[in-house]
Design a protein around this motif. Structure first.
Motif, PDB file in Angstrom:
ATOM      1  N   LEU A  11     -30.722   8.925 -23.324  1.00 10.82           N
ATOM      2  CA  LEU A  11     -30.631   8.736 -24.767  1.00 10.82           C
ATOM      3  C   LEU A  11     -31.857   9.337 -25.449  1.00 10.82           C
ATOM      4  CD1 LEU A  11     -29.427   5.009 -24.859  1.00 10.82           C
ATOM      5  CD2 LEU A  11     -28.013   7.062 -25.166  1.00 10.82           C
TER       6      LEU A  11
ATOM      7  N   GLU B 173     -20.502   3.483 -26.344  1.00 10.47           N
ATOM      8  CA  GLU B 173     -19.319   4.298 -26.138  1.00 10.47           C
ATOM      9  C   GLU B 173     -19.241   4.791 -24.697  1.00 10.47           C
ATOM     10  OE1 GLU B 173     -16.802   4.804 -28.201  1.00 10.47           O
ATOM     11  OE2 GLU B 173     -17.794   3.418 -29.575  1.00 10.47           O
TER      12      GLU B 173
ATOM     13  N   VAL C 106     -25.213  12.970 -23.946  1.00 11.51           N
ATOM     14  CA  VAL C 106     -24.728  14.022 -24.843  1.00 11.51           C
ATOM     15  C   VAL C 106     -25.674  15.211 -24.812  1.00 11.51           C
ATOM     16  CG1 VAL C 106     -23.606  12.348 -26.362  1.00 11.51           C
ATOM     17  CG2 VAL C 106     -25.929  13.105 -26.880  1.00 11.51           C
TER      18      VAL C 106
ATOM     19  N   GLN D  67     -25.439   2.886 -30.227  1.00 10.95           N
ATOM     20  CA  GLN D  67     -23.991   3.055 -30.379  1.00 10.95           C
ATOM     21  C   GLN D  67     -23.455   4.071 -29.384  1.00 10.95           C
ATOM     22  OE1 GLN D  67     -21.871   1.286 -32.058  1.00 10.95           O
ATOM     23  NE2 GLN D  67     -20.165   2.544 -31.345  1.00 10.95           N
ATOM     24  N   GLN D  68     -24.195   5.137 -29.168  1.00 14.15           N
ATOM     25  CA  GLN D  68     -23.819   6.144 -28.186  1.00 14.15           C
ATOM     26  C   GLN D  68     -23.656   5.513 -26.805  1.00 14.15           C
ATOM     27  OE1 GLN D  68     -26.372   9.712 -27.187  1.00 14.15           O
ATOM     28  NE2 GLN D  68     -25.771  10.237 -29.279  1.00 14.15           N
TER      29      GLN D  68
ATOM     30  N   ASN E 123     -28.559   4.982 -33.542  1.00 15.12           N
ATOM     31  CA  ASN E 123     -27.416   5.778 -33.100  1.00 15.12           C
ATOM     32  C   ASN E 123     -27.366   5.868 -31.583  1.00 15.12           C
ATOM     33  OD1 ASN E 123     -26.465   6.329 -35.663  1.00 15.12           O
ATOM     34  ND2 ASN E 123     -27.626   8.230 -35.862  1.00 15.12           N
TER      35      ASN E 123
ATOM     36  N   HIS F 173     -19.363  11.621 -26.832  1.00 15.00           N
ATOM     37  CA  HIS F 173     -18.899  10.307 -26.413  1.00 15.00           C
ATOM     38  C   HIS F 173     -17.559   9.907 -27.012  1.00 15.00           C
ATOM     39  CE1 HIS F 173     -21.432   9.707 -30.004  1.00 15.00           C
ATOM     40  NE2 HIS F 173     -20.539   8.790 -30.325  1.00 15.00           N
ATOM     41  N   ASN F 174     -17.031  10.692 -27.958  1.00 15.09           N
ATOM     42  CA  ASN F 174     -15.713  10.367 -28.497  1.00 15.09           C
ATOM     43  C   ASN F 174     -14.616  11.248 -27.900  1.00 15.09           C
ATOM     44  OD1 ASN F 174     -16.578  12.700 -29.708  1.00 15.09           O
ATOM     45  ND2 ASN F 174     -15.877  12.180 -31.762  1.00 15.09           N
TER      46      ASN F 174
ATOM     47  N   THR G 212     -33.182   9.375 -32.179  1.00  6.93           N
ATOM     48  CA  THR G 212     -31.947   9.108 -32.929  1.00  6.93           C
ATOM     49  C   THR G 212     -31.819   7.656 -33.343  1.00  6.93           C
ATOM     50  OG1 THR G 212     -30.680   8.751 -30.887  1.00  6.93           O
ATOM     51  CG2 THR G 212     -30.729  10.990 -31.775  1.00  6.93           C
TER      52      THR G 212
END
Length: 317
Positions: free
Chosen positions: A238, A252, A120, A248-249, A245, A207-208, A242
């Motif tokens: 990454l 995804e 991201v 989880q990123q 999180n 990622h969404n 964070t």
């Protein structure tokens, strides 16, 4: 020590300084005046480890190991108890994975070796690309960078500056160009010129956003037109600050892309360096590189033993 030399070890130790100080200070408090392990002690220990982002799964394993050891041994002082805690924690963290760092000068399985870098916006992806390029270049490899982040304004210019610092060529078409076309040009050039490594910088993916993930798939299909096995690696960047999180990123991203390894950045100046170990354990993926600073040589191979030693302040190991 190869590329993981004394200078890099000192940078690693410096980068993990805040985590190490916080962890050791809290362990010293929880062991003060203690000569045995009770439920209150174990609960406080869990909180300390989770607070350092070691992760719930690994924390529970560490606590269980300490509980079992406590049933076999007695302690005459808080110093002995504290030493035992460090022994168990370092052993658990060191041995939780079998991966070993592969030096940048090691032979490549393919030539050109295509590495796709994803992540991201803001995770440190573009700078990680340049730092990887610098490491490979200093190891004697011929490298080219593909500027496939054509969505973000000024992304090409930023990467151009970093590519110049790394001393490697950059192939790109500027903002708004087709990322897959950039990758095709870079891979074609690498094949023609006998380049060893192609590093592909991609747009920062939310990622969404499935359509952006589909664009990554298109990039990979285009690379395969020139090199059927490409990409040989897909590294997910990454941001270490964070915390959970980041885990989880990663999950995804892994739904859309076959991630082969992790780069954890921004470990300098954070009190939660344990996230590196949590990521490795929970995702069952190797953490290949870690970023411990902003300079071009501040991306390091992830050596688990050295990392744990620096994290706990036990460099004598």
């Amino acid at each position: 020590m190869g590329f993981f030399d004394k200078f890099k070890l000192s940078r690693l130790t410096e980068g993990l300084g805040k985590t190490r100080e916080t962890l050791r200070e809290k362990l010293a408090v929880v062991t003060k005046g203690k000569t045995e392990i009770d439920d209150e002690f174990l609960e406080e220990l869990e909180n300390i480890l989770v607070g350092a982002d070691v992760g719930v799964e690994m924390t529970l394993d560490i606590v269980e190991a300490i509980t079992l050891r406590a049933k076999r041994e007695t302690y005459r002082s808080e110093e002995e108890l504290n030493r035992m805690l460090l022994d168990e924690i370092s052993g658990m963290l060191r041995d939780s994975s079998l991966e070993h760092p592969v030096e940048f000068d090691a032979p490549l399985a393919a030539r050109p070796h295509v590495i796709l870098i994803v992540g991201v916006n803001g995770a440190g992806k573009t700078t990680s690309v340049a730092k990887l390029a610098s490491n490979y270049e200093r190891a004697g490899k011929k490298v080219v960078i593909a500027a496939a982040d054509t969505f973000r304004a000024a992304a090409y210019e930023q990467l151009q500056v970093w590519a110049e610092r790394a001393g490697v060529p950059l192939i790109g078409q500027g903002q708004g160009a087709d990322p897959a076309s950039v990758v095709f040009d870079a891979v074609s050039s690498a094949v023609a010129r006998g380049t060893d490594v192609v590093l592909v910088d991609t747009a920062g993916r939310l990622h969404n956003k499935s359509h952006l993930m589909e664009e990554l798939a298109k990039i990979m299909r285009v690379a395969k037109k020139k090199i059927p096995e490409a990409p040989h690696e897909v590294l997910l960047v990454l941001d270490g600050t964070t915390g959970q999180n980041a885990v989880q990123q990663a999950r995804e991203f892994m739904k859309f892309v076959h991630v082969t390894g992790i780069i954890v950045t921004k470990l300098d100046g954070t009190a939660k360096g344990g996230i590196v170990l949590s990521i490795s354990r929970e995702l069952k993926l190797p953490v290949k590189y870690i970023g411990v600073g902003e300079k071009i040589d501040d991306l390091q191979l992830f050596d688990r033993r050295q990392f744990v030693a620096a994290l706990l302040g036990r460099l004598e190991e």
